[in-house]
Design an enzyme around this catalytic site. Sequence first.
Site, short mmCIF file in Angstrom:
data_model
loop_
_atom_site.label_atom_id
_atom_site.label_comp_id
_atom_site.label_asym_id
_atom_site.label_seq_id
_atom_site.Cartn_x
_atom_site.Cartn_y
_atom_site.Cartn_z
N ASP A 87 0.88 -1.18 0.00
CA ASP A 87 0.00 0.00 0.00
C ASP A 87 0.92 1.22 0.00
O ASP A 87 2.14 1.10 0.15
CB ASP A 87 -0.89 -0.02 1.27
CG ASP A 87 -1.82 1.19 1.35
OD1 ASP A 87 -2.38 1.59 0.31
OD2 ASP A 87 -1.99 1.75 2.45
N SER A 88 0.32 2.40 -0.12
CA SER A 88 1.10 3.63 -0.01
C SER A 88 1.60 3.84 1.42
O SER A 88 2.54 4.59 1.65
CB SER A 88 0.23 4.83 -0.40
OG SER A 88 -0.90 4.88 0.46
N TYR A 140 -1.13 8.47 -2.36
CA TYR A 140 -1.30 8.13 -3.78
C TYR A 140 -2.53 8.85 -4.35
O TYR A 140 -2.58 9.16 -5.53
CB TYR A 140 -1.53 6.62 -3.95
CG TYR A 140 -0.32 5.71 -3.93
CD1 TYR A 140 0.97 6.18 -3.74
CD2 TYR A 140 -0.49 4.33 -4.12
CE1 TYR A 140 2.07 5.31 -3.74
CE2 TYR A 140 0.60 3.46 -4.13
CZ TYR A 140 1.87 3.95 -3.93
OH TYR A 140 2.94 3.07 -3.94
N GLY A 141 -3.52 9.05 -3.50
CA GLY A 141 -4.86 9.48 -3.96
C GLY A 141 -4.91 10.70 -4.86
O GLY A 141 -5.65 10.70 -5.84
N CYS A 150 -4.54 -1.77 -1.71
CA CYS A 150 -4.71 -0.34 -1.93
C CYS A 150 -5.69 -0.19 -3.07
O CYS A 150 -5.44 -0.67 -4.19
CB CYS A 150 -3.35 0.26 -2.31
SG CYS A 150 -3.41 2.00 -2.77
N ASN A 151 -6.81 0.48 -2.80
CA ASN A 151 -7.81 0.69 -3.86
C ASN A 151 -7.27 1.59 -4.96
O ASN A 151 -7.56 1.40 -6.13
CB ASN A 151 -9.07 1.33 -3.26
CG ASN A 151 -9.82 0.39 -2.36
OD1 ASN A 151 -10.77 -0.25 -2.77
ND2 ASN A 151 -9.39 0.28 -1.11
N THR A 152 -6.45 2.57 -4.56
CA THR A 152 -5.93 3.53 -5.53
C THR A 152 -4.98 2.83 -6.51
O THR A 152 -5.09 3.00 -7.73
CB THR A 152 -5.20 4.68 -4.80
OG1 THR A 152 -6.07 5.20 -3.80
CG2 THR A 152 -4.80 5.78 -5.76
N GLU A 210 -2.39 7.91 9.16
CA GLU A 210 -0.92 7.80 9.24
C GLU A 210 -0.41 8.44 10.53
O GLU A 210 0.53 7.96 11.16
CB GLU A 210 -0.26 8.49 8.03
CG GLU A 210 -0.48 7.80 6.69
CD GLU A 210 0.34 6.52 6.47
OE1 GLU A 210 1.52 6.50 6.84
OE2 GLU A 210 -0.23 5.55 5.90
N CYS A 241 -11.09 2.78 0.67
CA CYS A 241 -9.65 3.06 0.83
C CYS A 241 -9.22 2.25 2.05
O CYS A 241 -9.92 2.24 3.07
CB CYS A 241 -9.44 4.55 1.07
SG CYS A 241 -7.76 4.97 1.63
N THR A 242 -8.09 1.56 1.93
CA THR A 242 -7.71 0.63 2.99
C THR A 242 -7.29 1.33 4.29
O THR A 242 -7.17 0.68 5.32
CB THR A 242 -6.58 -0.31 2.52
OG1 THR A 242 -5.50 0.48 1.99
CG2 THR A 242 -7.08 -1.27 1.46
N HIS A 243 -7.09 2.65 4.23
CA HIS A 243 -6.82 3.37 5.48
C HIS A 243 -8.08 3.49 6.35
O HIS A 243 -7.99 3.62 7.57
CB HIS A 243 -6.29 4.79 5.19
CG HIS A 243 -4.84 4.84 4.83
ND1 HIS A 243 -4.36 4.43 3.61
CD2 HIS A 243 -3.76 5.26 5.55
CE1 HIS A 243 -3.04 4.60 3.58
NE2 HIS A 243 -2.65 5.10 4.75
N1 DGL Z 1 -4.80 3.15 1.14
C1 DGL Z 1 -4.92 3.54 -0.20
C2 DGL Z 1 -6.21 3.14 -0.85
O1 DGL Z 1 -6.76 2.12 -0.50
C3 DGL Z 1 -4.30 4.82 -0.70
C4 DGL Z 1 -4.30 6.01 0.15
C5 DGL Z 1 -3.45 7.13 -0.45
O2 DGL Z 1 -2.23 6.98 -0.44
O3 DGL Z 1 -4.02 8.12 -0.92
O4 DGL Z 1 -6.70 3.78 -1.72
#
Ligand code: DGL
Length: 283
Positions: free
Chosen positions: A18-19, A50-51, A81-83, A159, A191-193
């Site tokens: 993931d990011s 990443y978003g 990571c969805n992104t 984070e 988003c996995t966060h």
């Molecule tokens: N956790 C990530 C996701 O699932 C990316 C978050 C990011 O870096 O913007 O999209």
Amino acid sequence: MTSSGVPEIPRGAIGIFDSGVGGLSVWKEVDSLLPQEHIIYIADQAHIPYGPRPLSEVRSFAEGIVRFMEEVGVKLVVVACNTASAAALKHLRATFHMPIVGMEPAVKPAALSTRTGKVGVIATPATFRGEPYARLLARYGQGVEVISRACPGLVQIVERGEQHSPATIGRLHDCLDDMVAKGMDQIVLGCTHYPFLRRTIEEVVGEGVRVIDPAPAVAAQTRRVLEREGLMREESNPGSRLFFTTGDSPSALSEPLRRLLSVSAPVFTLRWLEGTLVLPIEY
Ligand code: DGL
């Protein structure tokens, strides 16, 4: 142990990335479902978030990470990571030989369960921009209103470990209140966060809204793919767990690991060198 102090990475591990710390919400499920597997986790904290980035840039980061995983003998990759999945999944599957498990916002189960006909999705701007999301809506969004919302700042909140602060609660109200007012009864964590904000999100949206976290389904899919490909590790001994960050300091990952999952583990640093991910060399 290698000369740089990094333990030997066992060949045939599952590679999860993931990011940042978000993918740990998926790691946790894979860890408990597949204890016998070796797992390496890479947080690309040099490039987080990443978003807001162009999809092409996220794709090149994802390719660099999977290339590194291939070189160390990873047998299956989980794009936690969805992104990165939106930006790169198709490209990764066309480029690499090992099986790759990806993610997409869980619009399908939300659309199947809604009673009000209104479903909310929170994810990063890049996830919404990607072609996979448009396809997902065309396929499962018929006859339901899907409210798609990028909530800037939530990734950084996780984070920094500020999940329950008053500022975070305020931020979530700003982002979600009108979705609740419109009658949304399902909210998809795209988003996995966000699973690390689950308790606070539940408080903000109230009891009438079901919160959907796809991480358990991703772990179940990982297991299915391992079985299908004959790649399961037939061992009763637990596999090893290794953690890497591309960020400046190992503590950017080791602290959240402790805080979010109560896992105390060393974290090793990887460096980006002209688009290639490398282990640091000790001089
Ligand atoms: N956790 C990530 C996701 O699932 C990316 C978050 C990011 O870096 O913007 O999209």
